[in-house]
Design an enzyme around this catalytic site. Structure first.
Site, short mmCIF file in Angstrom:
data_model
loop_
_atom_site.label_atom_id
_atom_site.label_comp_id
_atom_site.label_asym_id
_atom_site.label_seq_id
_atom_site.Cartn_x
_atom_site.Cartn_y
_atom_site.Cartn_z
N GLN A 199 -19.29 -16.14 -0.12
CA GLN A 199 -19.35 -15.45 1.16
C GLN A 199 -19.47 -16.46 2.28
OE1 GLN A 199 -22.94 -13.14 0.41
NE2 GLN A 199 -24.14 -14.48 1.76
N ILE A 254 -9.72 -21.48 -8.22
CA ILE A 254 -10.75 -22.41 -8.70
C ILE A 254 -11.89 -21.71 -9.43
CG2 ILE A 254 -10.22 -24.15 -6.95
CD1 ILE A 254 -12.66 -23.17 -5.37
N GLY A 255 -11.89 -20.38 -9.47
CA GLY A 255 -12.89 -19.66 -10.25
C GLY A 255 -14.25 -19.56 -9.60
N VAL A 256 -14.27 -19.12 -8.34
CA VAL A 256 -15.55 -18.91 -7.66
C VAL A 256 -15.51 -17.59 -6.91
CG1 VAL A 256 -15.92 -21.39 -7.33
CG2 VAL A 256 -14.87 -20.05 -5.50
N GLY A 315 3.41 6.59 7.90
CA GLY A 315 4.80 6.78 7.51
C GLY A 315 5.69 5.67 8.04
N ASN A 316 5.25 5.01 9.12
CA ASN A 316 5.96 3.83 9.61
C ASN A 316 5.75 2.62 8.71
OD1 ASN A 316 5.78 4.91 12.88
ND2 ASN A 316 7.59 3.79 12.20
N SER A 317 4.71 2.65 7.88
CA SER A 317 4.38 1.50 7.04
C SER A 317 5.59 1.08 6.20
CB SER A 317 3.21 1.84 6.12
OG SER A 317 2.04 2.06 6.85
N HIS A 343 0.82 -1.21 0.00
CA HIS A 343 0.00 0.00 0.00
C HIS A 343 0.86 1.27 0.00
CE1 HIS A 343 0.45 0.03 4.52
NE2 HIS A 343 0.43 1.32 4.31
N ASP A 385 0.16 -7.49 1.83
CA ASP A 385 0.57 -6.08 1.94
C ASP A 385 2.08 -5.93 1.93
OD1 ASP A 385 0.15 -3.36 2.02
OD2 ASP A 385 0.06 -3.27 4.20
#
Length: 345
Positions: A247, A242-244, A188-190, A83, A113
């Site tokens: 939820q 697998i193409g799904v 800024g620590n990221s 990010h 990330d």
């Protein structure tokens, strides 16, 4: 009640002696703590760089950003957060001496990330070693080094508050095995380093909770090692697909009893990609996945986690509930390409 006053009277310190002895003990304790932080800062601090990003690709109005990174090899490999990098077309690195060099992105993995950069025309840089995050213990001293709010080379110290946390990444997937610390982090620590008292990088600082006090997170160094090796070898992190899309949904109790399973939750499939592995295996919208490859599936996050690189190109047994009845299906996951990231794998 036992009274030890008379027995200890001869060995007791006078009030004057006690008052003079206590500060000496305190100073010794503080010196040990301070020396540990100072040693870590001097050894790892020079390897932490400021990451400056230009406007996002295709955006003229948007301003660039600032973050941190950690040099992990003398030839200029730098780990930071995905990010922080985003889709920026211009990236510069500034070290503790103020030397600036351009950098290129070797690969990004929004699912953890993390991003890997290479400093252009840079050799013999100060670098830090990645440690084994599995050896961490709660309460262990850690030091965070980065550039919070643009203040370069800032050092904060704390402890490992918890291990094995899970947080949601910018891609919507769960990052597993995250380190929680109370070492102060700010924007800024990221991408900066979370370092052990042995001066080993055991985490890449990634997230804070706005409004919370002392709750910060870092991606474990073992996760970073895996991502690093995948990016160097393939340019991205290989994962199964697998193409799904789906939820997390509850499994009705009567269906669980009828099927003889203990799952209270499962991964409800909402859409099936035409001609994808799921469609070829005969999966249908409305199916609830409760196990894959012998691992229990209690939601979409479990399904995503199980679909790792070890499942690519292999036939895997899947159990689903369809209209309340248990069905066994063999599925053949394929490799998920970086350009085809899906919400549920």
């Amino acid at each position: 009640m036992l009274d030890f006053t008379s027995d200890l009277a001869g060995d007791a310190l006078s009030p004057a002696q006690a008052s003079s002895a206590a500060p000496a003990d305190d100073r010794a304790l503080l010196d040990a703590y301070s020396n540990a932080v100072i040693d870590v800062t001097e050894r790892v601090g020079p390897a932490v760089v400021r990451v400056e990003t230009g406007p996002k690709a295709g955006s003229r109005a948007e301003r660039g950003g600032l973050g941190s990174g950690i040099v992990i090899s003398p030839d200029g490999l730098v780990l930071t957060n995905s990010h922080v990098v985003g889709s920026s077309k211009a990236i510069r690195l500034r070290d503790v001496e103020g030397v600036v060099t351009d950098a290129q992105v070797l690969g990004v993995d929004p699912d953890t990330d993390l991003a890997l950069l290479r400093a252009n025309h840079a050799r013999d840089l100060r670098y830090a070693a990645l440690g084994n995050s599995k050896s961490l213990r709660r309460g262990q001293l850690v030091v965070a080094i980065g550039n919070p709010l643009g203040f370069e080379s800032t050092v904060t110290a704390g402890v490992v508050s918890a291990l094995g946390r899970s947080i949601r990444s910018v891609s919507g997937r769960m990052i597993e095995d995250v380190i929680q610390t109370d070492a102060a982090l700010n924007p800024g620590n990221s991408g900066g380093a979370l370092v052990s008292s042995a001066a080993e990088v055991i985490g890449i600082n990634t997230a804070i909770i706005q409004g919370a006090q002392g709750i910060c997170f870092a991606v474990a160094s073992n996760t970073a090692q895996f991502v690093l090796s995948e990016i160097i070898r393939h340019g991205y992190v290989r994962r199964a697909y697998i193409g799904v899309s789906g939820q997390t949904a509850p499994v009705p109790r009567r269906h669980a009893l009828l099927a003889g399973v203990e799952n209270k939750m499962g991964a409800l499939l909402m859409q099936i990609e035409p001609d994808g592995p799921a469609a070829r295996a005969g999966l249908l919208p409305g199916d609830v996945v409760i196990s894959l490859g012998g691992a229990d599936i209690n939601g979409v996050d479990d399904l995503i986690r199980v679909l790792d690189r070890d499942r690519i190109g292999r036939t895997v047994a899947m159990d689903v509930l369809r209209l309340g009845r248990l069905r066994g299906i063999d599925i053949h996951p394929v490799e998920r390409k970086p350009a085809a990231r899906q919400a549920a794998g």
